[in-house]
Design a protein around this motif. Structure first.
Motif, PDB file in Angstrom:
ATOM      1  N   ASP A 153       0.866  -1.178   0.000  1.00 15.34           N
ATOM      2  CA  ASP A 153       0.000   0.000   0.000  1.00 15.34           C
ATOM      3  C   ASP A 153       0.905   1.231   0.000  1.00 15.34           C
ATOM      4  N   ARG A 155       0.237   4.346   0.060  1.00 16.42           N
ATOM      5  CA  ARG A 155      -0.339   5.594   0.574  1.00 16.42           C
ATOM      6  C   ARG A 155       0.152   6.011   1.958  1.00 16.42           C
ATOM      7  N   ALA A 208      -1.531  10.077   4.169  1.00 15.74           N
ATOM      8  CA  ALA A 208      -1.090   9.767   2.812  1.00 15.74           C
ATOM      9  C   ALA A 208       0.257  10.404   2.522  1.00 15.74           C
ATOM     10  N   ALA A 235     -10.616   9.444   0.276  1.00 17.01           N
ATOM     11  CA  ALA A 235     -11.565   8.468  -0.261  1.00 17.01           C
ATOM     12  C   ALA A 235     -12.917   8.499   0.434  1.00 17.01           C
ATOM     13  N   ARG A 294     -10.466   5.972  -7.132  1.00 13.79           N
ATOM     14  CA  ARG A 294     -11.092   5.543  -5.872  1.00 13.79           C
ATOM     15  C   ARG A 294     -10.308   6.076  -4.676  1.00 13.79           C
ATOM     16  N   TRP A 295      -8.977   5.955  -4.720  1.00 10.97           N
ATOM     17  CA  TRP A 295      -8.144   6.421  -3.614  1.00 10.97           C
ATOM     18  C   TRP A 295      -8.346   7.912  -3.353  1.00 10.97           C
ATOM     19  N   CYS A 296      -8.552   8.684  -4.421  1.00  9.57           N
ATOM     20  CA  CYS A 296      -8.642  10.136  -4.283  1.00  9.57           C
ATOM     21  C   CYS A 296     -10.070  10.639  -4.088  1.00  9.57           C
TER      22      CYS A 296
END
Length: 332
Positions: A153, A155, A208, A235, A294-296
């Motif tokens: 991951d 982030r 993040a 998100a 999706r993450w943002c």
């Protein structure tokens, strides 16, 4: 001053270095732990820097650092084993002696950690199999491809999965080490260590990595709190009412404070931060565009596409094609 509970023995911390390791990866850990002891006025950590055959470590900056001993001859018990990162991480991960002895020492340690690309060495030793882990965002795709059994991951600035912790790029080692000091000796000592280091104390592990580049630093404490929440929860739902409720103020007051201190309303700040973060991920990673959306916090790939066309005049894939610093991924 006696800030730490009990009179237990010093915790033994073994830091593994190798040629072309990053000096900051080593120093952020060793200096922070040493400072904790000096503030507490007793020895809290006994830190050792070890290297293959006890050789002097030639850091990737050209600076040479003497080790305290040989990696091969180091034995347990160990409280914390830390593997440094640096430009030499791939060579270290390909060296059977280094990998074998890191694996051996891990079995003799209460907990194991890596700084930045040191995660590559842990992965090569099988210590990240089945675990969630992070590394410097620039190398996350390579780590994920090379070690598919690791749940990479890119982030967070650090991740703790069981007794194994991994951290992101370079100075995130400060965040990880302060978290370990908090775990071992409580938040009061960690807070003073952070103050002396002139660094943040409570930059949480799930912050993040990209937010470091996009977040402003407003003077107003409530606006700063809201900005921190936005940049670490892209998100999630971040409409003005939800953000105001999180901060304990009315939507009207939050709107007024954002305009006064950031020059824009909350909704525009959220959209800009999401778009800036997506743009940076597109140009610096090979993650699929749909995953980045999706993450943002974009509700769909089409929503992201519309935002990019409005801001940059091109689609996300076209933006990546002209600005990418790494091989592009595919849209999904």
């Amino acid at each position: 001053m006696a800030l730490t509970p009990g009179d237990g023995a010093a915790r033994r911390v073994v830091v593994v270095g190798y040629d072309d390791a990053e000096l900051l990866d080593i120093a952020c850990v060793t200096s922070t732990l040493d400072l904790a002891g000096r503030i507490a006025e007793r020895t809290l950590y006994r830190t050792e820097l070890v290297s293959p055959n006890g050789r002097t470590i030639r850091c990737d900056s050209g600076v040479q650092v003497h080790s305290n001993g040989s990696l091969q001859r180091t034995t347990g018990p160990i409280d914390t084993l830390v593997v440094s990162g640096g430009q030499g991480h791939e060579a270290a991960a390909a060296e059977p002696t280094i990998v074998a002895h890191v694996r051996r020492l891990a079995t003799l340690s209460r907990r194991v950690a890596s700084v930045c690309t040191g995660a590559t060495v842990l992965a090569a030793a099988g210590l990240l199999d089945g675990r969630r882990a992070t590394t410097h965002w620039h190398y996350a795709d390579v780590l994920a491809r090379r070690y598919p059994s690791v749940h990479v991951d890119p982030r967070p600035i650090f991740i703790r999965d069981g007794r194994v912790a991994t951290s992101a790029g370079v100075t995130s080692a400060l965040d990880l080490t302060l978290a370990l000091v908090t775990e071992d000796h409580g938040p009061d000592l960690a807070r003073i260590v952070a103050q002396v280091l002139v660094t943040y104390l409570q930059r949480p592990g799930n912050q993040a990595q990209m937010s470091v580049f996009t977040a402003p630093d407003p003077d107003h404490v409530l606006v700063r709190q809201a900005v921190a929440h936005v940049t670490t929860h892209l998100a999630t739902t971040l409409d003005t009412a939800t953000l105001a409720a999180h901060c304990g103020v009315s939507p009207r007051q939050l709107h007024r404070l954002f305009v006064e201190h950031l020059g824009m309303p909350p909704g525009r700040f959220v959209r800009r931060t999401r778009l800036d973060t997506a743009a940076r991920l597109l140009s610096t990673s090979a993650h699929p565009v749909g995953m980045i959306a999706r993450w943002c916090g974009f509700t769909s790939l089409e929503t992201l596409r519309q935002a990019f066309v409005a801001q940059y005049g091109v689609s996300p894939s076209q933006y990546r094609a002209v600005s990418t610093a790494l091989p592009a991924g595919t849209e999904s």
